[in-house]
Each structure stands twice: as C-alpha cells, then as structure tokens.
Design an enzyme around this catalytic site. Structure first.
Site, PDB file in Angstrom:
ATOM      1  N   LYS A   1      -2.686  23.514  14.305  1.00  0.00           N
ATOM      2  CA  LYS A   1      -1.615  24.052  15.139  1.00  0.00           C
ATOM      3  C   LYS A   1      -1.352  25.513  14.753  1.00  0.00           C
ATOM      4  O   LYS A   1      -1.290  25.844  13.569  1.00  0.00           O
ATOM      5  CB  LYS A   1      -0.330  23.240  14.961  1.00  0.00           C
ATOM      6  CG  LYS A   1      -0.385  21.851  15.568  1.00  0.00           C
ATOM      7  CD  LYS A   1      -0.295  21.911  17.080  1.00  0.00           C
ATOM      8  CE  LYS A   1      -0.226  20.519  17.671  1.00  0.00           C
ATOM      9  NZ  LYS A   1      -0.164  20.553  19.152  1.00  0.00           N
TER      10      LYS A   1
ATOM     11  N   GLU B   1       0.835  -1.205   0.000  1.00  0.00           N
ATOM     12  CA  GLU B   1       0.000   0.000   0.000  1.00  0.00           C
ATOM     13  C   GLU B   1       0.869   1.255   0.000  1.00  0.00           C
ATOM     14  O   GLU B   1       0.741   2.145   0.842  1.00  0.00           O
ATOM     15  CB  GLU B   1      -0.965  -0.001   1.183  1.00  0.00           C
ATOM     16  CG  GLU B   1      -2.066  -1.038   1.065  1.00  0.00           C
ATOM     17  CD  GLU B   1      -2.918  -0.887  -0.205  1.00  0.00           C
ATOM     18  OE1 GLU B   1      -3.013   0.240  -0.750  1.00  0.00           O
ATOM     19  OE2 GLU B   1      -3.489  -1.892  -0.671  1.00  0.00           O
TER      20      GLU B   1
END
Length: 703
Positions: free
Chosen positions: A523, A189
């Site tokens: 953030k 993947e």
C-alpha cells in the site's frame, strides 16, 4: 372374576403410574442440584471421549498417551489457574482441548470461550473439530439437545449447552474479547495471534480479563512456538511457577531424564550415526547409555512430569503433586507450563525426525532457512531465532551524540523549511513527534511530546491537544514556525472524538488530517481516502470528515532504509542529543518478521509484546504529512523561495510581488497548485519576507 374389584384395581394401576411419573419428573427437576463426584479430565475422557473420523487418523475411543495425562489433569485442576503448553505438532494438544471443552459442558456446566488466531481459523475449527466431537461423543447429547438444528443457540460462534455456553471466536478483533463472562478461557495456537489486538493489549491479557470474578478461573494458552522474542506462549511459559518436562527412567542407570534434542555440542540427547537417520537414538545425560524409540515406548508409562526449576513433580498414577525436595504432597503451582515435542509421540518415528533435520540443515546451508525454522517450530516445539531486519536504537543514539551542530528541541535547523507532526492516540494520552523537512526529504527530529489527558472527553482535545499542535517552533534564523501538516491516528477507542476534533478545526487548520493505518503489503504511504460519518451529541453528520489511509508497512520500509543513511543530504535523518533514550527505543521497537497469510508467506513489521512503539507510529504519520505536502514535486526555484521566506525580516514593509511571474516561477506553479490553493497567491506569500512578518507556516495554512 369379581367384577366389583375391577374399578379399584384400575385405580391402583393408575395411581402407581402417576406416582412413577411424578418421581421421574422430580428426579429430572432436581437433577441440576445433584452433586456430581469430582472427576479428573483424564478419567472423564477415558470413559466418554471419542475421536471423530473428520479430524483423526482413525475413528475410535480416546486412549491417552502417558505424557498427555498430566497436561489434561492440570486443565481440570481448580487449584491451577493458568496452563501454558509450548509444543510441537502432532502431540494431541487440540484433542486435549476438545476433551476439556466437552468436560466443562457435560461434567462441570461452566461457561467457556476458545479463541483461534482468525475468524477463518475459528470457522475451520468449529466445522472440522468441534461439531464432529459434539456429534460423536455420546454423553454430549444430554447437554446439547440442539446439535442437529441450526439456530441462534448453535452457530459458528456460539454453542449453548444445558447450564453453560461455549463461545468460539477469532482473535484479531478487540470486540471479540468484550461482553462475555466465562470460567475458562482457551487460546489455541496463540503464536498465530497479533502481538497486540488493534493496539489495545496482547490477546492473553484481553482473554484473561473475561475470567475476572470466576470462582475457579482457568486460562489455557497453547501453541507451536514461532519466532524468538515474539512468542506469546514462550513469554507466558517463562514466567510460570513450574516449567514441566516429561521424564522417563533410563533403562541403564534408572535415573529419570527428559527427551531432549541435545545438539552437536553435548554428549546427551538425540543422536544418530553420520548419514544414517535410521540409527536415531537418545543418550542419557547421567550415564550416557542409549535407548531406541522401542525402548522408550516400553517404559513411557513409568514417566512423570518434573519441574525444570526443581520445585515440583506430578505423578499421574497417584494424581498427586509432589515436592522434588521432600517427595511429600504439596499444593499445585498456580501457573504451570508443559513443554512437549514430537519425540514423545508414537505418531512419528525417531528416524523420520533425524531425516527432517538432515534435510533442513542442507537447505539452510544453501541459504534457505524456511525448512530449518519449520523443523525447530513444528518438530522440536521451540522458538526459532531469526536474523531480523531492524535498526539498533543504540546506533541512532550514538549518532545523535556525534551530531556536529546539535539543536535544542522545538528549534528547526537551518536547512529545514517545513515542520510536520504525527500524533498517536493512547487511552490516557497523546504522543506527538515533529520533524523538520528539507530538500530530498532530509529530516531533523525537532520535538517529542507526551500530552496526558482523557481522549474520551472531547473538551480535553481542545484544552490539551490543540495547544500542543499549535505550539510555536523557532527556525535557526529566528523566524517563528508552526506545523505545516498534522496527521492524527483515529485507531483505537476514540475514533469519533478524533473525527469531531478534525472537523471542528478544519477551517483554521485545513492540513490537520484524520488517518488510519493499513498494514497490507504494497500500500502507498498516501493511500486511499473516504468521507466518513461523524457521531456527535446523539446525531450523525453524514460524510462529515475525510479519513486518509496510510500504508504503514511501506512507510516503515522507507524509514528503515533511511535510518541507515549517514551522509547528510537526501534521505538522511538527523537526531539531536536533547532527545531521551526512550525516543530511540520506540523508533526502533519493531522488527520485520515472516508470517503466514492466506496468500502464502510474507513479511510484516511487528512490535514485540512489552515494547512501546508510539514514536515509530508518529514518525510514520509524519511521512504521510510529507506526502500530502507533495515535497517530492518541489522545484529548485521553489526550494530557494521557501528558504528565503525563512530569512530574518530586515524591513517592515515588503513590496508585493509583481503579477507577471519570472520564468523560474513558472516551474513552481504545478507543485503549488497540486498542494492546493492559487499558485499566483502562493508565490506572493513566498516572498523573502512575508508582509507583516508572517511565519512560513502561516502562509502554508492559507493554501
């Protein structure tokens, strides 16, 4: 009975038993030297592999689908060094990888490593796929004797076999690609991996380095493709020597063709009657005859893998690579890709595929493209092309050419009162971008430097980087300026060199900051900070320097929005024609794309492999510097005094400002004190011309 013969008979029996024991010991001892006849993975798996209950619909012996045989044989063919598998879900790729790992451990005794996108993915893979396989495949007991014992040789990240080891690793940390040597590197993947691993390189390059020196290196890269232009597996498959699709003979004309989606604009491919997914069928591109899924399953064993580019055919019945032109056996390609999608698999029906498409199209029409992206990725095994949130570099470059008052590099336009610099550290250089800052955080690009050197050598930080940071700029008025704040990235392999450099210059340059990016959504740009230890000359200086964290995604969101502001004034960003085209390409290199996280779907800024983004990173660090200067707190009176301080010095002597500040000055005290230093002293240095002709940056450095 002749009792005299008993001792002799007993001796003969004992001798025979000893001889047999010696023979067994010799056979066991010499067994590693035994030459095992070569065997294809598909043949080995048919005899030995087993599907475990934890990870399969049914617990049973492995029986390969016809289209799986060619992929498995490519895995085990030593002439093929790299195999790419762009695929849909549910085509058995993970099971083929498991079989290959067992084959390497049991049949070939070769060291190998498999990387999953994250450590959590690795843990899940080991517990639900790998360990049940090692338990249930009987022949593995002969090479994995510690299967039932937890020890340092049987952990989540290491399995030690007789004569070989298997490393199981997460793909996010650069350290997971170091200090291992293997003959087979497997990346599962791969489109779930970061584009670059901790700013070093892409994961395929890092994993491939672990193969150097192997007699028969094998790199296997497979994934359900995700986003067009950001797909690792698509990028590798596009440069393969052969791009293979499984072709079956048409029951009407006998000509081979692959199962393709086709689309509404072509006559062949996957079709169904309007509103009737149960009528799904496949139309031959040669004669336009139709076959159903039942027809396909009757002939699928007659198929073979054929190269889209016209070079190769692989016949799994004879296990031969053939030339498409001559039909004669040829040497296999060194690098081969196999594309396979859900229609080839009997695990679902063609009617269900059609139904999924109808439902995804309805969602797309309603404005939600999530279902369509899932259909294209998971069912068709193809990349999905998104309408990215990004900025075009050509637009910014044209804006620079149309700038009515262009300025040369290292010259600060009239309305800018500060200069801030962001520094990105690379393995052989530092890249610096400097911005002039004015009211409303209006920005002007004033410099772009690339300083080549060795960041591993602290002396070169002083000899090469420091002079570049102390370089003088000239304000439009003629006054000299220096960078009022500098942010240097500590990421990568030179963290402690940066710490030492900041610490050694802290007294002379208190506004040179060590920073580290945080890409977590939400953030603040000026995020948390902490004191960190410095390693120097074999010693550790406790809490030697302050490290600041930067909300990089937040900064990039802000920058992306401001790049669309074209009217001069608050938030506008200006460019000069003196900048190279590479500056704009790097500034706009990243795109905001959707990603899956443990908390669900979110988006993040990411840079496609092959593109550089140092200018963007430097600009993000410059935005952090603006936050540290607290420009957003400046009053109108302070802006006037800052501008006045940059006017030419018309007098050699300037009287000292009075000790009692006027009413307007009282407004300045709070933001000045917040930036650091004594507000009264700061007002004195902000006089229209500083004593002795001091540049604006010199009084800023005294805060």
């Amino acid at each position: 009975m002749n009792m005299a013969l008993l001792p002799r008979q007993a001796w003969a029996v004992a001798a025979a038993e000893a001889r047999a024991a010696i023979e067994r010991a010799m056979r066991k001892g010499l067994s590693p030297l035994k030459a095992v006849p070569p065997q294809r993975l598909s043949t080995w798996a048919a005899k030995n592999f087993y599907l475990s209950a934890e990870s399969s619909q049914g617990q049973q012996d492995w029986v390969a689908y016809p289209f799986q045989i060619g992929i498995m044989d490519a895995f085990s063919n030593d002439a093929i060094e790299e195999v790419n598998v762009p695929k849909s879900a549910r085509v058995g790729y993970t099971k083929m990888l498991l079989a290959f790992m067992a084959y390497n451990a049991h049949h070939r005794r070769r060291n190998q490593a498999i990387w999953q996108p994250t450590d959590d993915d690795r843990d899940s893979f080991v517990k639900t796929e790998l360990e049940p396989m090692l338990r249930d495949v009987e022949c593995m007991a002969s090479v994995f004797v510690g299967a039932s014992v937890k020890s340092k040789e049987n952990t989540l990240h290491l399995k030690r076999f007789l004569g070989s080891v298997l490393h199981t690793l997460g793909g996010k940390a650069a350290k997971n690609y170091r200090r291992i040597t293997v003959a087979a590197a497997l990346l599962d993947e791969i489109d779930g991996f970061d584009q670059r691993v901790e700013k070093s390189a892409d994961p395929i390059t890092l994993a491939g380095k672990r193969l150097e020196g192997a007699a028969y290196p094998k790199l296997i890269v497979g994934s359900t493709p995700r986003i067009k232009g950001m797909s690792h597996v698509e990028r590798r498959a596009n440069v393969a020597e052969a791009y293979m699709r499984y072709q079956v003979p048409c029951v009407h004309c006998g000509l081979d063709h692959p199962l393709t989606w086709g689309g509404k604009d072509v006559r062949h491919g996957f079709k169904w009657n309007a509103g009737d997914p149960d009528s799904a069928h496949h139309v031959c591109p040669h004669c336009h005859g139709s076959i159903t899924q039942a027809d396909y399953l009757r002939i699928w064993d007659q198929g073979s893998w054929v190269d889209d580019r016209g070079g190769f055919r692989y016949d799994h019945h004879t296990a031969q690579w053939l030339s498409l032109v001559s039909g004669m056996p040829v040497k296999p390609p060194r690098h081969v890709a196999f594309h396979v999608w859900t229609a080839y698999s009997p695990q679902t029906t063609w009617a269900k595929i059609a139904r999924e498409c109808i439902e995804a199209a309805a969602s797309l029409k309603a404005g939600d493209d999530g279902a369509m992206q899932g259909f294209v990725n998971e069912t068709r095994g193809e990349t999905y092309e998104l309408d990215f949130e990004s900025t075009e570099s050509s637009v910014l470059e044209q804006r620079a050419k149309a700038e009515p008052h262009p300025w040369p590099l290292r010259t600060v336009p009239q309305c800018a009162v500060h200069v801030v610099t962001g520094v990105d550290t690379q393995k052989d250089r530092w890249e610096l971008v400097s911005w002039g800052v004015g009211r409303g955080e209006e920005l002007w690009a004033v410099d772009y430097q690339v300083v080549y050197g060795n960041p591993a050598d602290l002396r070169e930080w002083d000899d090469k980087l420091k002079p570049a940071l102390e370089r003088q700029f000239q304000h439009h008025s003629g006054m000299p300026m220096h960078a009022d704040a500098v942010a240097i990235d500590t990421g990568g392999n030179f963290t402690h060199q940066c710490y030492q450099f900041i610490s050694r210059n802290a007294k002379a340059h208190p506004r040179w900051y060590a920073i580290k990016g945080e890409s977590e959504y939400g953030k603040p740009i000026k995020s948390r900070s902490k004191l960190v230890d410095i390693k120097a000359n074999g010693r550790i200086q406790k809490r030697g320097v302050r490290l600041w964290f930067v909300g990089t995604d937040t900064a990039k969101d802000l920058l992306h929005g401001r790049l669309s502001v074209t009217e001069p004034g608050e938030g506008c960003i200006h460019f000069t024609p003196a900048l190279p085209s590479e500056f704009y390409a790097q500034l706009t290199a990243e795109k905001r794309i959707p990603v899956r996280t443990p908390k669900g779907m979110t988006t993040r800024w990411d840079c496609p492999v092959g593109k550089r983004n140092e200018v963007l990173d430097c600009t993000v660090y410059a935005l952090f510097c603006i936050q540290m200067l607290e420009v957003h707190k400046y009053t109108e009176a302070l802006w006037r005094r800052l501008s006045a301080a940059l006017e030419p010095d018309l007098f050699s002597q300037v009287p000292e400002a009075p000790s009692s500040a006027p009413e307007a000055d009282a407004e300045e005290a709070e933001p000045i004190a917040a930036a650091g230093g004594n507000a009264r002293d700061r007002r004195r240095t902000l006089a229209p011309a500083a004593p002795g002709g001091l540049a604006s940056t010199e009084w800023m450095s005294r805060l």
